[in-house]
Design an enzyme around this catalytic site. Structure first.
Site, PDB file in Angstrom:
ATOM      1  N   GLU A 186      -3.917   2.600   3.943  1.00 28.39           N
ATOM      2  CA  GLU A 186      -2.780   1.692   3.754  1.00 28.39           C
ATOM      3  C   GLU A 186      -1.651   2.431   3.051  1.00 28.39           C
ATOM      4  O   GLU A 186      -1.927   3.238   2.165  1.00 28.39           O
ATOM      5  CB  GLU A 186      -3.209   0.500   2.883  1.00 28.39           C
ATOM      6  CG  GLU A 186      -4.143  -0.424   3.620  1.00 28.39           C
ATOM      7  CD  GLU A 186      -4.645  -1.573   2.750  1.00 28.39           C
ATOM      8  OE1 GLU A 186      -4.081  -1.816   1.660  1.00 28.39           O
ATOM      9  OE2 GLU A 186      -5.605  -2.234   3.170  1.00 28.39           O
ATOM     10  N   GLY A 220      -4.382 -10.571   0.652  1.00 27.77           N
ATOM     11  CA  GLY A 220      -5.539 -11.360   0.196  1.00 27.77           C
ATOM     12  C   GLY A 220      -5.321 -12.114  -1.109  1.00 27.77           C
ATOM     13  O   GLY A 220      -5.484 -13.330  -1.178  1.00 27.77           O
ATOM     14  N   HIS A 247      -2.067  -6.611   3.632  1.00 30.47           N
ATOM     15  CA  HIS A 247      -2.932  -6.758   2.446  1.00 30.47           C
ATOM     16  C   HIS A 247      -2.436  -7.855   1.488  1.00 30.47           C
ATOM     17  O   HIS A 247      -2.015  -7.580   0.365  1.00 30.47           O
ATOM     18  CB  HIS A 247      -3.059  -5.421   1.699  1.00 30.47           C
ATOM     19  CG  HIS A 247      -4.311  -5.343   0.870  1.00 30.47           C
ATOM     20  ND1 HIS A 247      -5.027  -4.202   0.672  1.00 30.47           N
ATOM     21  CD2 HIS A 247      -4.997  -6.303   0.183  1.00 30.47           C
ATOM     22  CE1 HIS A 247      -6.073  -4.450  -0.096  1.00 30.47           C
ATOM     23  NE2 HIS A 247      -6.077  -5.726  -0.399  1.00 30.47           N
ATOM     24  N   ALA A 301     -11.648  -7.657   3.803  1.00 31.72           N
ATOM     25  CA  ALA A 301     -12.295  -6.901   2.717  1.00 31.72           C
ATOM     26  C   ALA A 301     -11.641  -5.535   2.483  1.00 31.72           C
ATOM     27  O   ALA A 301     -10.774  -5.407   1.616  1.00 31.72           O
ATOM     28  CB  ALA A 301     -13.777  -6.767   3.015  1.00 31.72           C
ATOM     29  N   ARG A 302     -12.046  -4.539   3.265  1.00 32.20           N
ATOM     30  CA  ARG A 302     -11.462  -3.210   3.127  1.00 32.20           C
ATOM     31  C   ARG A 302     -11.455  -2.521   4.491  1.00 32.20           C
ATOM     32  O   ARG A 302     -12.403  -2.645   5.272  1.00 32.20           O
ATOM     33  CB  ARG A 302     -12.294  -2.347   2.164  1.00 32.20           C
ATOM     34  CG  ARG A 302     -12.067  -2.636   0.686  1.00 32.20           C
ATOM     35  CD  ARG A 302     -10.670  -2.237   0.220  1.00 32.20           C
ATOM     36  NE  ARG A 302     -10.464  -2.472  -1.200  1.00 32.20           N
ATOM     37  CZ  ARG A 302      -9.952  -3.585  -1.727  1.00 32.20           C
ATOM     38  NH1 ARG A 302      -9.581  -4.578  -0.946  1.00 32.20           N
ATOM     39  NH2 ARG A 302      -9.780  -3.687  -3.031  1.00 32.20           N
ATOM     40  N   ASP A 349      -6.228  -7.808   7.492  1.00 30.41           N
ATOM     41  CA  ASP A 349      -5.358  -7.802   6.312  1.00 30.41           C
ATOM     42  C   ASP A 349      -5.463  -6.468   5.579  1.00 30.41           C
ATOM     43  O   ASP A 349      -4.667  -6.192   4.687  1.00 30.41           O
ATOM     44  CB  ASP A 349      -5.782  -8.940   5.369  1.00 30.41           C
ATOM     45  CG  ASP A 349      -4.818  -9.120   4.195  1.00 30.41           C
ATOM     46  OD1 ASP A 349      -3.595  -9.079   4.432  1.00 30.41           O
ATOM     47  OD2 ASP A 349      -5.278  -9.296   3.045  1.00 30.41           O
TER      48      ASP A 349
HETATM   49  C1  GLV Z   1      -7.825  -6.957  -3.305  1.00 33.88           C
HETATM   50  O1  GLV Z   1      -7.880  -6.503  -2.217  1.00 33.88           O
HETATM   51  C2  GLV Z   1      -8.808  -6.728  -4.313  1.00 33.88           C
HETATM   52  O2  GLV Z   1      -9.796  -6.010  -4.104  1.00 33.88           O
HETATM   53  O3  GLV Z   1      -8.602  -7.230  -5.414  1.00 33.88           O
END
Ligand code: GLV
Length: 317
Positions: A265, A285, A283, A235-236, A260
């Site tokens: 970052e 995703g 990252h 997620a974050r 991830d």
């Molecule tokens: C990716 O991490 C998004 O939030 O789109």
């Protein structure tokens, strides 16, 4: 035609679509714009198509020209934008939900597999050479029969739950509200994180970064997990207190982590680099071509809808 600043380079198909839809200001070198550069570049523009690398904090938003009416974020997450500051300035903020759920869930599953089955150590050994098979060589954690806790059961969490269930995992979740039985698909609801974490042999963090979820994995909550649990985050980074997780990994309270996303970052906490059981990705995703095109197209459509119809289906502020 509306003039729109696009802060990062998009895949060509999407830039072509942007050129047909409005008068775009492209970032041809894909330079990482500073906040003052975004302010400078947005002069004379009606909107901005931002990416998660753009920090649109209160100060930046307040200095944007008054002609800016929309910030369309090329991401489902919008923690990079101060929603209230935008609202106060009369700027709509939109995101790109749904279209990246499948790709992100795939990475969520990769994190679970990679962390549980010691992929980082395995890849390193295979590259180093000289490894010897033995009955107890790089023994990992099998997923079958293991309890997966999902923190945040939105579209990505639900998809991860369905795939993990097919791998034989038993699914538990915490969400602001309990889902319908249909969406739960057999997953067991916990109305608080302590209860969820205490049954999570593996945790998948899938919730948005908000003030409430900031550092939800911390020194205190890491102790709620069974010894030897695995924590993954698709997620974050803001949801994890890095020092607390790194300490728990070093003590083997937490067996492995699959990450991830990170605070600050791309400068992730260097402590993770020293931990063999940390399976870390940069990252990725939503990083498939189809998904990135779908996200950019939706970010463009969000702007088009806003100016042409006055509606704003994916408004988040
Ligand atoms: C990716 O991490 C998004 O939030 O789109």
């Amino acid at each position: 035609m509306k003039k729109i600043l696009i802060t990062r380079k998009l895949i060509k198909d999407s830039e072509d679509k942007a050129s047909k839809t409005f008068n775009p200001v492209f970032n041809t070198n894909d330079e990482l714009y500073s906040q003052s550069k975004v302010i400078e570049m947005s002069q004379g523009c009606d909107g901005i198509l931002t990416s998660l690398t753009d920090k649109m904090d209160k100060e930046t938003i307040n200095k944007l020209p008054n002609t800016i009416k929309i910030i369309s974020n090329f991401a489902v997450g919008f923690g990079n934008i101060d929603l209230n500051a935008a609202k106060e300035k009369g700027i709509a903020v939109t995101n790109t939900p749904d279209v990246l759920s499948d790709a992100t869930a795939e990475i969520g599953i990769l994190l679970i597999l990679g962390a549980c089955r010691r992929a980082s150590e395995g890849i390193q050994s295979a590259k180093d050479g000289g490894w010897k098979w033995s009955a107890d060589y790089l023994i990992g954690k099998q997923l079958t029969g293991t309890r997966l806790g999902i923190l945040g059961m939105g579209r990505i969490g639900q998809k991860i739950g369905r795939i993990a269930k097919s791998l034989g995992m038993v699914i538990h979740y915490h969400n602001r509200s309990k889902l319908s039985e249909d969406k739960e698909d057999g997953a067991i609801y916990h109305d608080n994180v302590k209860s969820l974490f205490s049954v999570s042999d593996v945790l998948s963090i899938c919730c948005p970064a908000t003030k409430e979820t900031e550092n939800m994995i911390n020194k205190e909550t890491v102790e709620y997990f069974p010894k030897g649990a695995v924590i993954t985050n698709v997620a974050r980074g803001d949801i994890v207190d890095d020092e607390a997780l790194i300490d728990a990994l070093n003590r083997r309270k937490i067996y492995a982590a699959g990450l991830d996303v990170y605070k600050n970052e791309p400068n992730l906490n260097p402590g993770y680099l020293k931990i063999k059981s940390a399976f870390i990705l940069p990252h990725l995703g939503s990083a498939t071509k189809d998904t990135r095109i779908a996200m950019a197209n939706l970010a463009i459509d969000n702007i088009d809808e806003f100016f042409n119809t006055g509606k704003c289906s994916n408004k988040v502020n």
